[in-house]
Structure formats: structure tokens, C-alpha cells
Write a protein that holds these residues in place. Structure first.
Motif, mmCIF file in Angstrom:
data_model
loop_
_atom_site.group_PDB
_atom_site.id
_atom_site.type_symbol
_atom_site.label_atom_id
_atom_site.label_comp_id
_atom_site.label_asym_id
_atom_site.label_seq_id
_atom_site.Cartn_x
_atom_site.Cartn_y
_atom_site.Cartn_z
ATOM 1 N N MET A 107 0.969 -1.263 0.033
ATOM 2 C CA MET A 107 0.230 -0.082 -0.040
ATOM 3 C C MET A 107 0.906 1.339 -0.012
ATOM 4 O O MET A 107 0.404 2.297 -0.229
ATOM 5 N N LEU A 108 2.046 1.219 0.062
ATOM 6 C CA LEU A 108 3.067 2.332 0.557
ATOM 7 C C LEU A 108 3.012 3.208 -1.053
ATOM 8 O O LEU A 108 3.024 4.247 -0.711
ATOM 9 N N GLY A 109 3.141 2.472 -1.922
ATOM 10 C CA GLY A 109 2.932 3.430 -3.306
ATOM 11 C C GLY A 109 1.585 4.554 -3.370
ATOM 12 O O GLY A 109 1.662 5.125 -4.094
ATOM 13 N N LEU A 110 0.755 4.187 -2.467
ATOM 14 C CA LEU A 110 -0.365 4.928 -2.646
ATOM 15 C C LEU A 110 -0.438 6.025 -1.643
ATOM 16 O O LEU A 110 -1.333 6.823 -1.647
ATOM 17 N N LYS A 111 0.356 6.212 -0.766
ATOM 18 C CA LYS A 111 0.306 7.322 0.306
ATOM 19 C C LYS A 111 0.453 8.516 -0.090
ATOM 20 O O LYS A 111 0.016 9.503 0.566
ATOM 21 N N ALA A 112 0.926 8.721 -1.327
ATOM 22 C CA ALA A 112 1.043 10.141 -1.927
ATOM 23 C C ALA A 112 -0.352 10.759 -2.165
ATOM 24 O O ALA A 112 -0.514 11.993 -2.168
ATOM 25 N N ASP A 113 -1.209 9.985 -2.615
ATOM 26 C CA ASP A 113 -2.622 10.437 -2.528
ATOM 27 C C ASP A 113 -3.769 10.270 -1.778
ATOM 28 O O ASP A 113 -4.862 9.991 -1.831
ATOM 29 N N PHE A 114 -3.099 10.029 -0.430
ATOM 30 C CA PHE A 114 -3.689 9.558 0.807
ATOM 31 C C PHE A 114 -3.485 10.760 1.619
ATOM 32 O O PHE A 114 -2.438 10.868 2.391
ATOM 33 N N PRO A 115 -4.903 11.700 1.732
ATOM 34 C CA PRO A 115 -4.299 13.162 2.549
ATOM 35 C C PRO A 115 -3.828 12.858 3.992
ATOM 36 O O PRO A 115 -3.240 13.792 4.298
ATOM 37 N N GLY A 116 -4.124 11.732 4.679
ATOM 38 C CA GLY A 116 -4.309 11.529 6.039
ATOM 39 C C GLY A 116 -3.055 10.459 6.247
ATOM 40 O O GLY A 116 -3.208 10.264 7.572
ATOM 41 N N TRP A 117 -2.175 10.256 5.514
ATOM 42 C CA TRP A 117 -1.237 9.054 5.532
ATOM 43 C C TRP A 117 -0.510 9.361 7.125
ATOM 44 O O TRP A 117 -0.235 8.728 7.863
ATOM 45 N N ASN A 118 0.045 10.549 7.012
ATOM 46 C CA ASN A 118 1.033 10.874 8.073
ATOM 47 C C ASN A 118 0.306 11.128 9.457
ATOM 48 O O ASN A 118 0.837 11.064 10.415
#
Length: 872
Positions: free
Chosen positions: A574-585
Motif C-alpha cells: 500500500m505504500l505506493g498509494l500514500k502520495a494520494d492519501f491525504p491523512g497518511w501521516n
């Protein structure tokens, strides 16, 4: 060939008109006034009694009795308010008990509308009752009141009955117009017949017939209202009232409360506490909006009511503007009448009645499940299904069970019925086929073993349990080929798992995951959602980053829109999707140690991350929002509550919560204020731990132990482990035969796992009679318990009052002295000789046979939590 026995109606002239009655006949009288029906039932009953026939009167109508209390007439008082299933079953039971050759008189079927609200269910009742009475060689009289039922219902009755007779009274004379007489014919049979002394004379003149019908005016082929179900007429009346209110018509105000009460009665349910809440928080506009999104008719079911009621409670909150925090919903509801109509139209009802018998309760259920899956929906329902799918387009949807008894006070049915995701990709035809199959799977889950066991245990085997459905748009967004919500979880307003003394149980708790909420409501395999005590959201049971990494979520449940199916993805993928994941951090932190190890080994992979939800707890007001929501709902319910939710991040609107479900939280009651004392020797302590248990304070004598020995179990093949699980099920059923039994189950890893390497793969029905459930950890063999507070498994434990203990023998202050079992004989070979080969792996301990007693003593103590079990 034997001659057909001819039976008199009690009116010789009428006998000539219809060629007398015959055993098996169901006779339906369509009358304007119930007194007209009484004229014919009196003659019928009197003649039958004079011939020493058995006469049974089934009394359920609101009208005066249609059969006099004559000697020889047996009267059964029935209550249709118990629901269609209970009522139909009772009639079937009476007919089975009375056996063949009985003459029945039923009250007016139209009076069932006051209890069931829909003509549809009256038609269903007649379609399942009439054929059975026919098989029993009975004669049965029924009545319907003219202009009370829809044309469609009368058509279904006509199709099923043997005789349908239209009756009207004019200037003191009865007119009988046979509309259907099965297997009989005469040149004048289907003409109107007028009473003349003891005779019924056919009216053959076209002049006389035209004049008569024009005077009666009982045929109104253009009457649009008659083409509507009674249910629809109520809704039309409600909409007309709403229109008047919106126009400022003050004369409509007094009727508003009455129509709200009526709509709640026919759409919300029968639970008085839920009904009271609905009447308090649902407006007339709310109820009409429900109807506008309802497929079919009937109740919307417990899960739907809970979701809608919770939203209305929050909408009425003057202290918080919940619109800024909540996602909107655009759900549809499949009414409970669709379920029973589906069973009736697909010839399943007779088998359904057979299945309700004790001896067939589980065995017939399997065949009924298959028949449901093979069934077809009526064309009008299929058309509405297609309209729903047109509305959602290719958005993923979920079809959720919402039965009558589900999510009520005292009965959660948590996880007993299915919920089915439809990823909803492909052509319209493919999407429709998937949708219909999903609906039938949820219907079929009413006959699942766990659901049936639950109903038996809760005394609900004979209750009316219709399956309504909730069709929801899946909350979330697309990330490449995956669709999922950013967050999902369950939350409770009362925290029964306080692992530290300074935690407040009344603050509530949350079980949180990334992705679909399936990993929050189910016991996930080898994975750990985040547990949050809402008064101390940053506090964790795990200590140190190594434990945090280990006891965290490593897999994410998603919908794969390319493959059109559910999927589970490991976090690394899933890590490649974190760029378009607003709340990842806000959800994850970098795992620097693991990243260094990966790079040192020369492996080209993205940096490692751990789902801790730490910044979500510290940098947002999310935990406070959930806590406030729970308290508001708890106050309205005047009872602890349990919710399911998703949450999504957006750049412009922040974090939005989608409230999916709300129900009363099933609890085991408050701990005792004063503890009982128990003297024991430390040498006799079998197990002790510090905090890893659920179930409140307890001091209980136990009559037995079933112990699955972890070392022996680890050597078994997969098939052998399943055999052990089935053995546990047999032991469970053996102990349920004695209400005085109180048994502890001790096993390696997780009870109820679907992965035998992680524990014993039993269904909950196979451990449902235990008093205490113990899960024992073993690092060596990979067994790891999970304190799965908030899952469906937890709800099962609470509702069946099973005390739960997780044992970690390697941890300080924990004791598991299984050598004490050597003091007792193993009763397995004696009770189950066929399973003697497993005597080393499975032990059944009966301490009383050795002159000893077993006790469980656990609870919240000053300065520490403890539980222990001791042999004295």
C-alpha cells in the motif's frame, strides 16, 4: 374410483348454485359488511355440527365474532400482532394438530391489515395456508371486506382458492355471484343469484343484471385507489398531510403525531424502546424520505433503524453542529415483506415451517439455504433493484442484513447474518447478477448454523424474524485500482476492557483500522487493530516500539476494482498509494529501524511504516468527536451504545465521519460492589493473570474443564485440527443438556480462528455453552490470543455471558500451572469413546469425581487488575 363426498353449505339453495362443497375446498366470501359473512358462517357451522363434524373457529379479527359459541365449536384466539411468521406458523400448527376432515371458519382476512399494514402479507398468508388446508381435506371459510384490499391481493387469493364468492345485500335480499368455482360448472353458475326463500335464483336477464349492478355500484374498474396496497394508501395520506403542513395549514397539525405513530408502527418495528425513540426523533419528513428509498414494503429492520435514528439524534443536538463532522448518506432499504414474499413465491414456505420443528431445526436449514440461492425475485422487485443500481452507477455498494430482531435491546445478532460487498464493476447485467446473488446470500444467512444457534439460545426460535436489508454506498475513495475508506472502526460508550486502574470505563473505547471495517468487526488473523481508550487516547496496552510494531495492523482490507472482488493487501504493497492519501501521516509513522535493516541488506523497497494512528490521536480532535458522539447517543438511548463508522480525509472538508450503525451495547452488568472471599493455597492456582480478561467481577464455581493441550495440538495436521474442532462442538452440545454445568474451555491461541495454525477453528455455536473461555499464548508455536473487544466475537461472549481470559504464560505475574490437570482423570474416553485416540490432546476434567471443587475468581481490585482460577 371412490365417489366424491359432497358437503352442504347449510343453505340448500346455495348448494345447488356451487354444486355443493367438497373436502379440500377453501371458500372466500367477499362481503360489504361482516354481518353478511356471519349469515353464511352460521348456516355452515350449524349444519356441520348437526352432522357431527368438527368445527374450528380461528378468531383474530377486530370485528364481532362470526361464529356463535355453540357446543362443539372449538375456538382458537390468535394474535396477528406477533407477526406474519408467528401467525402463519400457529395456524399451520393448529391444522396439523386437528388433522384431516375439520371444518374451519376464519375471521375476515382484511382485519389483518391493522397488524401487518400490507395487503401483500395477507396474500402471502393465504398462499401458504390454503394449499395446506387443501391437503388436509378440510373445508375452510374466509372473508375479505369489499374495497379494503388491493386488486392484486384479491387476484392472488382468487388464483389460490377453490371458491371465490362475491356477496352483497340489496333491499333485504342476498345476492351471491360466484367468481370462481374449481372443478364445477353449470350454465348459470357464474351469474349473480338472488335469495328467494330457501333458493338462490340466477339472474339471467341482461336488463335485470345491468340495473342491479348499476344500483349496487360495487364495480369500479377505474378506481386507482383500489389498485394500491393498503400500505401505499397510508403513505399517500401521509404525503398529503405533509403537503398541507408545508403550505401552513394549521388544521393538519393535530393529525401529524397520529400519522408519525402509524408510520413508525408499520416501518420501524415492534420493540417498544426503539419505537419510543423513533417517535421522539423522526419527523414526518424523515419517515417519508425513508419510504421514498424503500424497495417493497414492511419494516426496514434493526440495523437501518439504528443508523437513521443515530443520525436524527445528532441532528437534533443543539450543542454541536454535527453536519460539519458527518458524511451524508444515500442508502436504500429493502423492506422485510420482500423476504417473506420471496420465500412464498419460490415455494420455500412449507420447508420453512418444517425447519422450525425441533428435530429439523438445523438439518432442514441447509436445504432451505440452497432453495433461497436458487430462487427468483418477482418482476416488480427486479425492476426496483435495477433502478437502485442505475442510481449508484459503478460505485461500490454493500448489502447489509437488517433483520427485525437485529441490533435491538438485548439482541445484537452481531455477525450472525451476512453483509455482502458488491464492487459493482462490469456491464449492467453483470452488476445486476452480482447484486441479486448478494441479496440472496444475506437472505440465506438467516438459516446459518451460528444464527440458528443464537436464536435458540436467546429464546427466539419461534419469533417473527424477517430479513430486511440496508443497501449502502461504500464509504471511501479510489486509490489506483483499490477502493477503501481511510479509516474504519467500532466504538463503545462503555469500555469493558480497562487494562489500567486509571482508565475510566465510562469514557468508552474504539477499535480502529485503516481500510474497510471488516478488520475492526472481525477477529483478524495474525493482525492487530488499534485499541483506543477514549479518556487516554495515546495510551497503548503494548509497551516499546518493538511491541507496537508487532501488535499493529499489517494488512488492509480493500475492494479491487480491476478484479471486481474483495482483497486483503499487506501494508508494504500500500505504500505506493500514500502520495494520494491525504491523512497518511496521521495514521502511520516511519519505521526507521526496519528501513535501515532493509537498506543494509541491499533490498530495494520503500521505507517501512507502522500504522500507529498516533498523530490522529494527538494532532486532531477525532477521538474527542467520537467520544462526544457516543455520549450524545448514550444519553438519548439511556443505555450504553455501540457504533460502527468510517472516516475519510479531504483537503477542503477535513475529516468526515460516516456513521454506519448504532445499537444498544450488550453488557454483562455492573461489577458487584462487595467481593466474596475465597480461601486458597498458592500451590493450587491453575492460572492467574494481570488484566487480560473481560467479563466484570466474578466468583463462580465450575463443574468442568475442557483443555486442548498446545504441544500435542501443534503436531497435528490441518485436517486433524478440524477434527478436534468438531469434537469440541460435540462436547459443547453434551454439556448444554444440563443447565447446572459450568465449564471452562482452555485452548492454544485463538478460539474461532479460520486459520488452524493460529488456534482451534470452531464456530461460535461449537463453544456457545462454555462459562469461561481461555486462550493460551505460545511464542514457540505461534499461538497468540487477541483481546478482541468490540468485535462480533466479543458480542457473542457478552451476550452468552462467557467470561474471557487471555493467558501469556511467559509474562511476569502470569501463571499457567497445567500440571494440576494430572490430579484428575481424563473423562474423554468415557464420554466420547470414539475419540479416545485424542486423549493426550484433549482432556475433560470433572473435579467433583475426585472430591474437589473448581473456582473462578476475577475482578477489579485496588491498585491492580487480576483474575485467577483455583482448584481447592
Amino acid at each position: 374410483m371412490s365417489a366424491i363426498e359432497r358437503i352442504s353449505t347449510g343453505l340448500p339453495g346455495l348448494d345447488k348454485v356451487v354444486g355443493q362443497l367438497r373436502l379440500g375446498d377453501n371458500v372466500v366470501w367477499q362481503v360489504t359488511d361482516i354481518n353478511d359473512y356471519r349469515y353464511f358462517t352460521r348456516a355452515f357451522a350449524t349444519r356441520a355440527l348437526s352432522e357431527n363434524r368438527r368445527v374450528v373457529y380461528l378468531r383474530f379479527g377486530l370485528h364481532p365474532a362470526v361464529v356463535e359459541p355453540l357446543p362443539g365449536v372449538k375456538v382458537y384466539e390468535l394474535d396477528p400482532n406477533n407477526g406474519f411468521e408467528a401467525f402463519s406458523t400457529e395456524v399451520h400448527t393448529i391444522a396439523s394438530r386437528e388433522r384431516e376432515g375439520v371444518f374451519y371458519v376464519f375471521d375476515s382476512l382484511s382485519d389483518l391489515l391493522s397488524a401487518w399494514a400490507t395487503d401483500l402479507m395477507i396474500g402471502n398468508f393465504f398462499k401458504v395456508t390454503c394449499p395446506y388446508l387443501f391437503e388436509q381435506n378440510t373445508i375452510a371459510y374466509f372473508a375479505v371486506l369489499r374495497n379494503s384490499n388491493s386488486y392484486h391481493t384479491i387476484a392472488r387469493i382468487r388464483e389460490t382458492t377453490q371458491l371465490l364468492l362475491d356477496v352483497y345485500k340489496h333491499k333485504g335480499q342476498f345476492y351471491v355471484h360466484p367468481l370462481k368455482v374449481w372443478n364445477r360448472y353449470s350454465p348459470t353458475m357464474f351469474l349473480p343469484h338472488v335469495s328467494s326463500g330457501e333458493e338462490f335464483v340466477p339472474v339471467t336477464s341482461s336488463v335485470d343484471i345491468a340495473r342491479l349492478f348499476s344500483q349496487l355500484k360495487h364495480y369500479k374498474l377505474s378506481d386507482a385507489v383500489r389498485r394500491l396496497d393498503y400500505w401505499d394508501r397510508i403513505l399517500i395520506r401521509a404525503q398529503e398531510l405533509m403537503d398541507r403542513l408545508e403550505q401552513g395549514d394549521q388544521s393538519a397539525v393535530p393529525a401529524e403525531r397520529e400519522i408519525i405513530d402509524l408510520l413508525c408502527k408499520i416501518m420501524i418495528g415492534r420493540d417498544e424502546r426503539i419505537l419510543s425513540l423513533a417517535k421522539s426523533y423522526f419527523t414526518l419528513q424523515d419517515l417519508l424520505e425513508i419510504r421514498n428509498r424503500l424497495i417493497g414494503s414492511g419494516f426496514i429492520g434493526g440495523k437501518t433503524v439504528g443508523m437513521l435514528l443515530a443520525r436524527s439524534i445528532l441532528k437534533a443536538d443543539r450543542d454541536t453542529c454535527w453536519e460539519q463532522y458527518l458524511e451524508h448518506h444515500d442508502s436504500f432499504y429493502i423492506g422485510s415483506d420482500v423476504y417473506y414474499t420471496f420465500l412464498v413465491e419460490n415455494g420455500c414456505w412449507k420447508l420453512r415451517l418444517e425447519q422450525k420443528k425441533k428435530e429439523n431445526f438445523f438439518t432442514a436449514a441447509k436445504e432451505l439455504q440452497q432453495r433461497i440461492m436458487d430462487g427468483a425475485f418477482p418482476a416488480p422487485i427486479r425492476e426496483q433493484f435495477e433502478q437502485v443500481l442505475d442510481y449508484f452507477g459503478q460505485s461500490p455498494i454493500i448489502i447489509r442484513s437488517s433483520s427485525l430482531l437485529e441490533d435491538a435491546f438485548g439482541n445484537a445478532f452481531a455477525g450472525k447474518y451476512k453483509s455482502e460487498f458488491c464492487v459493482n464493476q462490469g456491464s449492467p447485467q453483470e452488476r445486476y447478477c452480482a447484486f441479486e446473488k448478494a441479496v440472496k446470500r444475506v437472505f440465506a444467512s438467516t438459516m446459518g448454523e451460528d444464527a440458528l444457534t443464537y436464536r435458540l439460545q436467546r429464546g427466539l426460535a419461534g419469533s417473527d424474524e424477517q430479513m430486511a436489508l440496508l443497501v449502502q454506498r461504500v464509504s471511501g475513495s479510489s486509490h489506483s485500482k483499490y477502493f477503501f475508506p481511510d479509516l474504519a472502526g467500532v466504538a463503545m460508550s462503555h469500555n469493558a476492557y480497562v487494562w489500567r486502574e486509571d482508565l475510566d470505563p465510562d469514557a468508552g473505547m474504539m477499535r480502529l483500522v485503516a481500510g474497510l471495517g471488516t478488520r475492526a468487526v472481525n477477529r483478524v488473523e495474525d493482525d492487530y487493530p488499534r485499541l483506543v481508550a477514549l479518556d487516554r487516547p495515546t495510551l497503548r496496552p503494548a509497551a516499546g516500539f518493538e511491541d507496537i510494531r508487532k501488535f499493529s495492523q499489517h494488512k488492509v482490507d480493500v475492494l479491487d476494482t480491476d478484479l471486481n472482488e474483495n482483497d486483503t493487501v499487506v501494508l508494504d504493497d500500500m505504500l505506493g498509494l500514500k502520495a494520494d492519501f491525504p491523512g497518511w501521516n496521521l495514521l502511520a509513522v516511519r519505521d526507521h529501524e526496519t528501513t535501515r535493516k532493509i537498506k543494509k541488506l541491499g533490498i530495494k523497497k520503500p521505507d517501512a511504516w507502522v500504522l500507529t494512528f498516533e498523530k490522529l490521536m494527538t494532532a486532531t480532535d477525532f477521538p474527542q468527536i467520537i467520544r462526544r458522539m457516543l455520549k450524545k447517543l448514550e444519553a438519548a438511548y439511556n443505555y450504553p451504545v455501540d457504533i460502527e463508522f468510517t472516516a475519510n480525509f479531504s483537503a477542503d472538508a477535513g475529516l468526515k465521519v460516516n456513521l454506519l450503525q448504532c445499537r444498544p451495547l450488550q453488557t454483562v452488568g455492573k461489577p458487584r460492589k462487595k467481593e466474596a472471599s475465597l480461601d486458597y493455597s498458592p500451590d493450587n492456582v491453575l492460572l492467574a493473570n494481570n488484566g487480560s480478561f473481560m467479563g466484570g467481577n466474578i466468583l463462580q464455581a465450575l463443574t468442568g474443564i475442557v483443555y486442548i493441550q498446545g504441544e500435542e495440538y501443534s503436531r497435528m495436521s490441518v485436517s486433524e485440527r478440524y477434527e478436534i474442532a468438531r469434537l469440541v462442538g460435540q462436547i459443547n452440545r453434551f454439556f448444554c443438556n444440563d443447565e447446572h454445568e459450568s465449564v471452562m474451555l482452555i485452548g492454544p491461541g485463538r478460539w474461532g480462528t479460520s486459520t488452524p495454525s493460529l488456534g482451534v477453528p470452531v464456530s461460535f455455536a461449537e463453544i456457545s455453552n462454555a462459562a469461561v473461555l481461555v486462550e493460551v499464548a505460545s511464542q514457540k508455536h505461534g499461538y497468540m490470543p487477541e483481546l478482541s473487544y468490540g468485535t462480533h466475537f466479543f458480542q457473542d461472549l457478552v451476550e452468552t455471558r462467557i467470561f474471557y481470559i487471555a493467558m501469556f504464560p511467559d509474562q511476569a505475574e502470569m501463571v499457567f500451572n497445567h500440571q494440576l490437570f494430572d490430579q484428575f482423570d481424563n473423562a474423554l474416553p468415557k464420554i466420547f469413546p470414539a475419540y479416545s485416540k485424542w486423549r493426550n490432546a484433549v482432556k475433560i476434567i470433572r473435579p467433583a469425581e475426585s472430591g474437589k471443587k473448581l473456582w473462578l475468581n476475577a475482578g477489579l481490585r485496588p491498585r491492580r487488575l487480576t483474575s485467577f482460577f483455583t482448584a481447592i
